[in-house]
Design a protein around this motif. Sequence first.
Motif, PDB file in Angstrom:
ATOM      1  N   GLY A  94       0.827  -1.193   0.000  1.00 56.95           N
ATOM      2  CA  GLY A  94       0.000   0.000   0.000  1.00 56.95           C
ATOM      3  C   GLY A  94       0.864   1.246   0.000  1.00 56.95           C
ATOM      4  O   GLY A  94       1.950   1.271   0.594  1.00 56.95           O
ATOM      5  N   ALA A  95       0.412   2.285  -0.677  1.00 52.14           N
ATOM      6  CA  ALA A  95       1.185   3.520  -0.759  1.00 52.14           C
ATOM      7  C   ALA A  95       0.255   4.715  -0.804  1.00 52.14           C
ATOM      8  O   ALA A  95      -0.865   4.630  -1.319  1.00 52.14           O
ATOM      9  N   MET A  96       0.706   5.829  -0.232  1.00 51.60           N
ATOM     10  CA  MET A  96      -0.053   7.068  -0.316  1.00 51.60           C
ATOM     11  C   MET A  96       0.895   8.240  -0.173  1.00 51.60           C
ATOM     12  O   MET A  96       1.966   8.133   0.427  1.00 51.60           O
ATOM     13  N   ILE A  97       0.509   9.364  -0.760  1.00 52.45           N
ATOM     14  CA  ILE A  97       1.213  10.618  -0.586  1.00 52.45           C
ATOM     15  C   ILE A  97       0.173  11.729  -0.534  1.00 52.45           C
ATOM     16  O   ILE A  97      -0.740  11.770  -1.357  1.00 52.45           O
ATOM     17  N   SER A  98       0.299  12.582   0.445  1.00 54.61           N
ATOM     18  CA  SER A  98      -0.653  13.669   0.649  1.00 54.61           C
ATOM     19  C   SER A  98       0.099  14.987   0.677  1.00 54.61           C
ATOM     20  O   SER A  98       1.178  15.076   1.276  1.00 54.61           O
ATOM     21  N   GLY A  99      -0.444  15.996   0.012  1.00 55.62           N
ATOM     22  CA  GLY A  99       0.177  17.311   0.009  1.00 55.62           C
ATOM     23  C   GLY A  99       1.154  17.548  -1.122  1.00 55.62           C
ATOM     24  O   GLY A  99       1.760  18.620  -1.206  1.00 55.62           O
ATOM     25  N   TYR A 100       1.309  16.587  -2.010  1.00 57.61           N
ATOM     26  CA  TYR A 100       2.187  16.758  -3.160  1.00 57.61           C
ATOM     27  C   TYR A 100       1.414  17.408  -4.309  1.00 57.61           C
ATOM     28  O   TYR A 100       0.280  17.020  -4.603  1.00 57.61           O
ATOM     29  N   TYR A 101       1.991  18.386  -4.949  1.00 59.11           N
ATOM     30  CA  TYR A 101       1.409  19.150  -6.051  1.00 59.11           C
ATOM     31  C   TYR A 101       0.356  20.129  -5.542  1.00 59.11           C
ATOM     32  O   TYR A 101       0.416  21.315  -5.822  1.00 59.11           O
ATOM     33  N   GLN A 102      -0.627  19.637  -4.791  1.00 58.85           N
ATOM     34  CA  GLN A 102      -1.587  20.511  -4.128  1.00 58.85           C
ATOM     35  C   GLN A 102      -1.676  20.080  -2.669  1.00 58.85           C
ATOM     36  O   GLN A 102      -1.715  18.880  -2.377  1.00 58.85           O
ATOM     37  N   GLU A 103      -1.734  21.037  -1.766  1.00 57.23           N
ATOM     38  CA  GLU A 103      -1.616  20.715  -0.353  1.00 57.23           C
ATOM     39  C   GLU A 103      -2.747  19.857   0.178  1.00 57.23           C
ATOM     40  O   GLU A 103      -2.564  19.103   1.132  1.00 57.23           O
TER      41      GLU A 103
END
Length: 452
Positions: A77-86
Amino acid sequence: MMNKYPKKVATPALKGLIPLTVFIAASLSLYSQSSIAASAHVKSSVNRSETPDTGTEKLLLPYVFSTDSMGVNIGLGAMISGYYQEQMTVGGTVYGGDVSYGAGGGVWNYKIPKTERFFLSVYGFLGYYPQQKAYAGGASNFIPADTPLPGSNDSSNEQFLQADGSSNWWEMKLEYALPIGATRDKGQVTYELTNGLLTSKPSGGDKWNPFESGATVAVLRQFNRYESYEFDDDELDGAVHAIELGLLYDNTDFSVNPSFGSKQYLSISHDAGWFESEQSWTFLEFEASKYFSFGQSDYASQRILALNFWTGYSPSWELEYDEQGGRKVNNNAPYSEGASLGGFYRMRGFENNRFHDKASIYATAEYRYTLKYNPIEDVSWLKFLRLDWFQLVGFVEAGRVGDSYTANELLTDMKYDYGVSLRALTAGIVVRLDVATSDESTNAWVMVDHPF
């Protein structure tokens, strides 16, 4: 024969407890499979004082889970938050076992360019599951007069269909943050946290007035489901292509983990029988939550009483009778989309979508105890989890489905369950492991977000 409508992918009922890292990874993977109970939510970004320079929160974790039907599965599982738009989050998962497999992902809360208040989310999942179970069949064949409809309040938990098959879905939604209250000047709210607790101004809760307090969000959602059951002598499948229009008023202090305030959600869903959909149906729902804070104690940074009420009704739902008095349901909302109870959001002590009918009512109370003690706070090799706190929760639930929306029908012979939960705030997201028991079963559910 089954009711030829699909259901959402069932969250695996896990056997026993699982290690912390597995718990978090499995929860994040399911973030790409299910939206929160209400389709709309406050547009927000979360800034942790512990990671002031990163601007993003991300996780990449392997996980393992085992269920009676699926056996052992290994995934990532993977996630990224706040990249490109906060406020934007990108996530996904892939896993597989001897027979089962699944892959999915999506983008949540992408702010449409040159706008301030329109946010787009697109996500979906493809999976194959051994021994899928459906408490259905009342829309395909006439059910004898002396036999309860499958999934009805008086039905037996032995009235189900089970076979290997696919369960695939995808959906997209467009949300609009109204220019009132906490989003009067900007379409999203920024929360500042220290140790996972709100240190910035609450977005609501002091007064119930949408024009002055809280955030109001309108949502237009288009959702699609496809499901198949591969029996030895036959294969059944079905599809849903529907739309939902809803309005959320979230007047809580911190929408991710409310400690005081309230929120309400009202929506209508409709399938016009498009494409592979075989019937036309309409479903109305209303949900309300209230939160009370009892402050800190010697061992708790938060003590919260959380209350929730939900009800739904399908005006298109009707019964057809044969000459022997048998019944068949026409124009009914699918058992996974309409007046349904059971699973990881409502009536957790029962199996997924165990009950469904024309109308439903549900209420729950949770006591959420956020611990001051964080056992992994100083473990350097676990810092990447961004885990701010653990929360212990006890809860009780009551609910009922029925073929009419009356007090005599919905407030008698209700179903009950109770349970406990371990929750954590990691990378600004609440993940939970709920264990609930009823007179039919004991289930464990791994999921992202509070149930309400």
